[in-house]
Design a protein around this motif. Structure first.
Motif, PDB file in Angstrom:
ATOM      1  N   THR A 215       4.974  -8.735  -1.450  1.00 28.10           N
ATOM      2  CA  THR A 215       4.836  -7.610  -0.502  1.00 28.10           C
ATOM      3  C   THR A 215       4.904  -6.237  -0.900  1.00 28.10           C
ATOM      4  OG1 THR A 215       5.498  -8.942   1.322  1.00 28.10           O
ATOM      5  CG2 THR A 215       5.515  -6.688   1.908  1.00 28.10           C
TER       6      THR A 215
ATOM      7  N   ARG B  46       1.861  -4.081  -0.892  1.00 28.68           N
ATOM      8  CA  ARG B  46       2.285  -3.129   0.366  1.00 28.68           C
ATOM      9  C   ARG B  46       1.215  -3.385   1.641  1.00 28.68           C
ATOM     10  NH1 ARG B  46       7.203  -1.634  -0.687  1.00 28.68           N
ATOM     11  NH2 ARG B  46       7.211  -0.425  -2.936  1.00 28.68           N
ATOM     12  N   ARG B  47       1.117  -4.845   1.637  1.00 24.71           N
ATOM     13  CA  ARG B  47       0.450  -5.170   2.785  1.00 24.71           C
ATOM     14  C   ARG B  47       1.311  -6.509   3.415  1.00 24.71           C
ATOM     15  NH1 ARG B  47      -5.327  -5.933   2.350  1.00 24.71           N
ATOM     16  NH2 ARG B  47      -5.154  -6.318   4.573  1.00 24.71           N
ATOM     17  N   THR B  48       0.757  -7.052   4.718  1.00 27.80           N
ATOM     18  CA  THR B  48       1.630  -8.042   5.184  1.00 27.80           C
ATOM     19  C   THR B  48       1.192  -9.393   4.704  1.00 27.80           C
ATOM     20  OG1 THR B  48       1.634  -6.926   7.744  1.00 27.80           O
ATOM     21  CG2 THR B  48       1.854  -9.106   7.663  1.00 27.80           C
ATOM     22  N   MET B  49       1.778 -10.224   4.031  1.00 33.21           N
ATOM     23  CA  MET B  49       1.591 -11.248   3.082  1.00 33.21           C
ATOM     24  C   MET B  49       2.227 -12.461   3.660  1.00 33.21           C
ATOM     25  SD  MET B  49      -0.081  -9.869   0.723  1.00 33.21           S
ATOM     26  CE  MET B  49      -0.102 -10.752  -0.666  1.00 33.21           C
ATOM     27  N   VAL B  50       1.790 -13.700   3.481  1.00 29.41           N
ATOM     28  CA  VAL B  50       2.124 -14.928   4.000  1.00 29.41           C
ATOM     29  C   VAL B  50       1.871 -15.903   2.874  1.00 29.41           C
ATOM     30  CG1 VAL B  50       1.750 -14.479   6.474  1.00 29.41           C
ATOM     31  CG2 VAL B  50      -0.312 -15.555   4.970  1.00 29.41           C
TER      32      VAL B  50
ATOM     33  N   ALA C 101      -3.161 -11.850   1.751  1.00 30.92           N
ATOM     34  CA  ALA C 101      -2.716 -10.595   2.898  1.00 30.92           C
ATOM     35  C   ALA C 101      -3.450 -11.173   4.126  1.00 30.92           C
ATOM     36  CB  ALA C 101      -3.287  -9.463   2.099  1.00 30.92           C
TER      37      ALA C 101
ATOM     38  N   ASP D 227      -4.322  -9.524   8.157  1.00 30.06           N
ATOM     39  CA  ASP D 227      -4.878  -8.310   8.727  1.00 30.06           C
ATOM     40  C   ASP D 227      -3.438  -8.158  10.076  1.00 30.06           C
ATOM     41  OD1 ASP D 227      -7.118  -7.987   7.575  1.00 30.06           O
ATOM     42  OD2 ASP D 227      -8.329  -9.115   9.044  1.00 30.06           O
ATOM     43  N   ALA D 228      -3.345  -6.914   9.810  1.00 26.93           N
ATOM     44  CA  ALA D 228      -2.186  -6.267  11.040  1.00 26.93           C
ATOM     45  C   ALA D 228      -3.052  -6.615  12.430  1.00 26.93           C
ATOM     46  CB  ALA D 228      -1.749  -4.925  10.810  1.00 26.93           C
TER      47      ALA D 228
END
Length: 105
Positions: A32, A36-40, A101, A103-104
């Motif tokens: 992350t 600087r993104r939403t990661m899983v 990543a 998507d928000a």
């Protein structure tokens, strides 16, 4: 983290699942921070435990971003145990974690 009795098995050593959780959490932070993104977590490519971690020791997780793709990050993790009162340290495990990543919403 300190290894407390609730983190150990009947041999007084760290449960593998708890160690995996610590490694995945640290890898998530590294991925992350890098993206600087939403990661899983998309996958765990490899995990090995090379030495036991005993009750009362502390665990340090060191991470390194090993590879990046357009939407993925691969993080290498090293798990180090330390005898708190002596300062002796040893590598106890390692792994490779792949994150993607999302998507928000």
């Amino acid at each position: 983290e300190v290894v407390f009795p609730q983190h150990t098995n009947h041999h007084g050593t760290l449960f593998g699942g708890h160690a995996l959780r610590m490694m995945d959490t640290a890898a998530f932070v590294a991925a992350t921070r890098h993206a600087r993104r939403t990661m899983v977590t998309a996958g765990v490519a490899e995990v090995s435990y090379t030495a036991p971690v005993h009750h009362g020791e502390i665990v340090e997780i060191a991470t390194r971003v090993a590879a990046t793709g357009r939407t993925s990050v691969t993080v290498e993790v090293a798990m180090i145990a330390e005898v708190l009162l002596e300062g002796t340290r040893r590598r106890c495990g390692s792994g490779r974690f792949v994150f993607v990543a999302v998507d928000a919403r």
